[in-house]
Design a protein around this motif. Structure first.
Motif, short mmCIF file in Angstrom:
data_model
loop_
_atom_site.label_atom_id
_atom_site.label_comp_id
_atom_site.label_asym_id
_atom_site.label_seq_id
_atom_site.Cartn_x
_atom_site.Cartn_y
_atom_site.Cartn_z
N LEU A 124 0.83 -1.20 0.00
CA LEU A 124 0.00 0.00 0.00
C LEU A 124 0.87 1.25 0.00
O LEU A 124 0.58 2.23 -0.71
CB LEU A 124 -0.93 0.01 1.22
CG LEU A 124 -2.20 -0.86 1.13
CD1 LEU A 124 -1.88 -2.33 1.26
CD2 LEU A 124 -3.20 -0.45 2.21
N MET A 125 1.95 1.24 0.78
CA MET A 125 2.82 2.41 0.85
C MET A 125 3.71 2.53 -0.38
O MET A 125 4.15 3.64 -0.73
CB MET A 125 3.64 2.36 2.14
CG MET A 125 2.79 2.59 3.39
SD MET A 125 3.76 2.69 4.91
CE MET A 125 4.15 0.96 5.15
N GLN A 126 3.98 1.40 -1.05
CA GLN A 126 4.70 1.48 -2.31
C GLN A 126 3.85 2.19 -3.36
O GLN A 126 4.37 2.97 -4.18
CB GLN A 126 5.08 0.08 -2.79
CG GLN A 126 6.19 -0.57 -1.96
CD GLN A 126 6.44 -2.01 -2.37
OE1 GLN A 126 5.51 -2.71 -2.82
NE2 GLN A 126 7.68 -2.47 -2.22
N ALA A 127 2.55 1.92 -3.33
CA ALA A 127 1.65 2.56 -4.28
C ALA A 127 1.37 4.01 -3.91
O ALA A 127 1.21 4.86 -4.79
CB ALA A 127 0.33 1.77 -4.35
N GLU A 128 1.30 4.31 -2.61
CA GLU A 128 1.04 5.67 -2.14
C GLU A 128 1.68 5.84 -0.77
O GLU A 128 1.16 5.36 0.23
CB GLU A 128 -0.47 5.93 -2.06
CG GLU A 128 -0.85 7.26 -1.41
CD GLU A 128 -0.09 8.43 -2.00
OE1 GLU A 128 0.79 8.98 -1.29
OE2 GLU A 128 -0.35 8.77 -3.17
#
Length: 212
Positions: A151-155
């Motif tokens: 999730l944090m890689q995407a945002e």
């Protein structure tokens, strides 16, 4: 034209019953003739005796107006209320333990599934040390890097809602509740692909185990 709620109460001798009176299965000696009220729309329809709606409108979040009562058999009980509901993207689950015991059991569940517990915050304990009082309330902050990292890689800003949090507290009736953000809310808030909600759903299902 809006209804004058308190004027109506004065005219018919109505009573306001607190919301919690309908949440714990008490028996009633009355069969109300109910005027369903909606604070946003004004007066609602008159409901005849013996035809209580499954879900009556709340009045300013505090109760229902119930004028002119007739006898009701003592074995009458209101319909059961679900022990879990979602409101404003917050999942709320009723827990059959006190707050401290519930937190300890939740820690055991998370550890058994290799979930890392990053912090345990005792809000009510901190309040007591500051000379204040509040009902028991604690929080666990937990997560699994394999689930949260995508999730944090995407945002990167998704880190504002990660690791996950489980809040447990005791309400005014002594009932323990657990609350957490809905996975769909976290994904929607950060504009993430809907499929990433599955990364968080597994942890929420573990929280549900606490309800038995």
């Amino acid at each position: 034209m809006r209804c004058d709620l308190f004027g109506l109460m004065h005219q018919v001798g109505a009573q306001i019953f607190p919301a919690h009176a309908f949440r714990h299965g008490q028996q009633f000696d009355i069969q109300p003739v109910v005027y369903r009220m909606d604070a946003r729309k004004g007066c609602g329809s008159r409901l005849t005796a013996g035809k209580l709606p499954a879900r009556m409108h709340r009045i300013h979040g505090s109760g229902w107006i119930m004028p002119r009562c007739l006898p009701l058999p003592r074995d009458f009980r209101r319909p059961a209320v679900t022990s879990e509901h979602t409101e404003q993207d917050i999942i709320r689950i009723q827990i059959p333990y006190g707050v401290t015991e519930a937190v300890e059991k939740l820690e055991q569940i998370l550890h058994a599934h290799d979930i890392t517990i990053f912090a345990r915050i005792d809000f009510s304990g901190d309040a007591g040390r500051a000379g204040l009082t509040m009902r028991p309330e604690q929080m666990l902050i937990f997560g699994n890097p394999k689930a949260g990292t995508p999730l944090m890689q995407a945002e990167p800003a998704a880190g504002l809602d990660l690791p996950l949090k489980a809040l447990l507290w005791e309400d005014v009736q002594g009932v323990t509740w657990l609350a957490c953000n809905s996975p769909d809310y976290t994904v929607r808030r950060h504009g993430l692909p809907a499929a990433l909600a599955a990364n968080l759903a597994g942890a929420v299902n573990l929280l549900r185990q606490l309800a038995g």
